[in-house]
Design a protein around this motif. Structure first.
Motif, mmCIF file in Angstrom:
data_model
loop_
_atom_site.group_PDB
_atom_site.id
_atom_site.type_symbol
_atom_site.label_atom_id
_atom_site.label_comp_id
_atom_site.label_asym_id
_atom_site.label_seq_id
_atom_site.Cartn_x
_atom_site.Cartn_y
_atom_site.Cartn_z
ATOM 1 N N THR A 64 0.858 -1.188 0.000
ATOM 2 C CA THR A 64 0.000 0.000 0.000
ATOM 3 C C THR A 64 0.892 1.235 0.000
ATOM 4 O OG1 THR A 64 -0.165 0.016 2.403
ATOM 5 C CG2 THR A 64 -1.914 -1.128 1.184
ATOM 6 N N THR A 66 0.404 5.822 0.037
ATOM 7 C CA THR A 66 -0.568 6.893 0.237
ATOM 8 C C THR A 66 -0.289 8.073 -0.682
ATOM 9 O OG1 THR A 66 0.746 7.790 2.058
ATOM 10 C CG2 THR A 66 -1.055 6.304 2.642
ATOM 11 N N SER A 81 -13.390 9.625 -7.294
ATOM 12 C CA SER A 81 -12.581 8.469 -7.685
ATOM 13 C C SER A 81 -11.137 8.896 -7.900
ATOM 14 C CB SER A 81 -13.126 7.835 -8.968
ATOM 15 O OG SER A 81 -13.000 8.743 -10.047
ATOM 16 N N VAL A 103 -9.654 3.614 -7.372
ATOM 17 C CA VAL A 103 -10.384 3.729 -6.107
ATOM 18 C C VAL A 103 -11.662 4.498 -6.412
ATOM 19 C CG1 VAL A 103 -10.343 4.647 -3.767
ATOM 20 C CG2 VAL A 103 -8.232 3.781 -4.802
ATOM 21 N N THR A 104 -12.807 3.904 -6.105
ATOM 22 C CA THR A 104 -14.073 4.590 -6.340
ATOM 23 C C THR A 104 -14.737 4.913 -5.015
ATOM 24 O OG1 THR A 104 -15.220 2.486 -6.570
ATOM 25 C CG2 THR A 104 -14.472 3.535 -8.595
ATOM 26 N N ASN A 105 -15.353 6.066 -4.958
ATOM 27 C CA ASN A 105 -16.078 6.543 -3.779
ATOM 28 C C ASN A 105 -15.280 6.498 -2.480
ATOM 29 O OD1 ASN A 105 -18.443 7.033 -5.308
ATOM 30 N ND2 ASN A 105 -18.933 4.859 -5.195
ATOM 31 N N PRO A 106 -14.050 7.033 -2.487
ATOM 32 C CA PRO A 106 -13.339 7.086 -1.209
ATOM 33 C C PRO A 106 -14.074 8.003 -0.242
ATOM 34 C CG PRO A 106 -12.162 8.348 -2.881
ATOM 35 C CD PRO A 106 -13.323 7.676 -3.557
ATOM 36 N N ALA A 107 -13.965 7.723 1.026
ATOM 37 C CA ALA A 107 -14.722 8.464 2.038
ATOM 38 C C ALA A 107 -14.127 9.848 2.291
ATOM 39 C CB ALA A 107 -14.742 7.673 3.333
ATOM 40 N N TYR A 118 -5.248 9.395 0.921
ATOM 41 C CA TYR A 118 -5.915 8.186 0.438
ATOM 42 C C TYR A 118 -4.895 7.069 0.286
ATOM 43 C CZ TYR A 118 -9.544 11.535 -0.281
ATOM 44 O OH TYR A 118 -10.484 12.513 -0.055
ATOM 45 N N THR A 119 -5.304 5.849 0.615
ATOM 46 C CA THR A 119 -4.418 4.684 0.526
ATOM 47 C C THR A 119 -4.782 3.864 -0.706
ATOM 48 O OG1 THR A 119 -4.222 4.630 2.928
ATOM 49 C CG2 THR A 119 -3.637 2.618 1.740
ATOM 50 N N LEU A 120 -3.762 3.555 -1.499
ATOM 51 C CA LEU A 120 -3.924 2.752 -2.700
ATOM 52 C C LEU A 120 -3.032 1.527 -2.582
ATOM 53 C CD1 LEU A 120 -4.286 5.897 -3.512
ATOM 54 C CD2 LEU A 120 -4.243 5.032 -5.807
ATOM 55 N N ALA A 143 -7.523 12.283 -10.165
ATOM 56 C CA ALA A 143 -8.650 12.269 -9.225
ATOM 57 C C ALA A 143 -9.821 13.012 -9.862
ATOM 58 C CB ALA A 143 -8.260 12.935 -7.903
#
Length: 149
Positions: A64, A66, A81, A103-107, A118-120, A143
């Motif tokens: 992972t 960030t 996203s 990544v879709t719909n990150p909080a 964000y973590t990928l 993004a």
């Protein structure tokens, strides 16, 4: 000349008062029409930057990492996203040796002038060559954001 009776004088006086009151009311009442206008602003593109590299990769391994998304606008935004990433060729190590999933719909909401982290997950192909040893891989990302005002 004719004399006005008291009763007629009172009636005429009252009628005169009503007329004066009506004129006074009319002097303070009016209407108007016109238009107003406002403008909208142009957004400023957000920036994605690396904020953590995770553990070292090996063929077939994942880690992972960030990224920070910076919001330079004066209104809050939501990250809808973050695109998938794919490495370019690096010193003989083939392009697309390291990839990350979208990544879709990150909080979360990023405040005006703020940052969001964000973590990928990045994965190295199982058939990575020796040229891929000790390399730094850059994954271009995009993004998609929307205002959250």
């Amino acid at each position: 000349m004719r004399k006005i009776s008291k009763r007629s004088a009172v009636v005429l006086g009252a009628a005169g008062a009503v007329v004066v009151a009506g004129v006074a009311y009319a002097a303070w009442t009016s209407t108007g029409a016109g238009t107003g206008s406002v403008t909208s602003k142009t957004d400023v593109a957000s920036v994605i930057s690396s904020s953590g590299t995770g553990t070292a990769l090996y063929p077939g391994g994942s880690t992972t990492f960030t990224v920070k998304v910076t919001n330079p606008n004066d209104y809050p935004v939501v990250v809808n996203s973050i695109s998938a990433g794919s490495s370019n060729e690096v010193n003989g190590c083939a392009a697309a040796t390291v990839t990350s999933a979208a990544v879709t719909n990150p909080a979360g909401t990023i405040a005006a002038g703020g940052e969001g982290t964000y973590t990928l997950t990045a994965t190295m192909n199982g058939n990575a060559s020796d040229a891929c040893k000790s390399q730094t891989f850059t994954l271009p990302l995009t993004a998609t954001l929307s205002s959250n005002a």
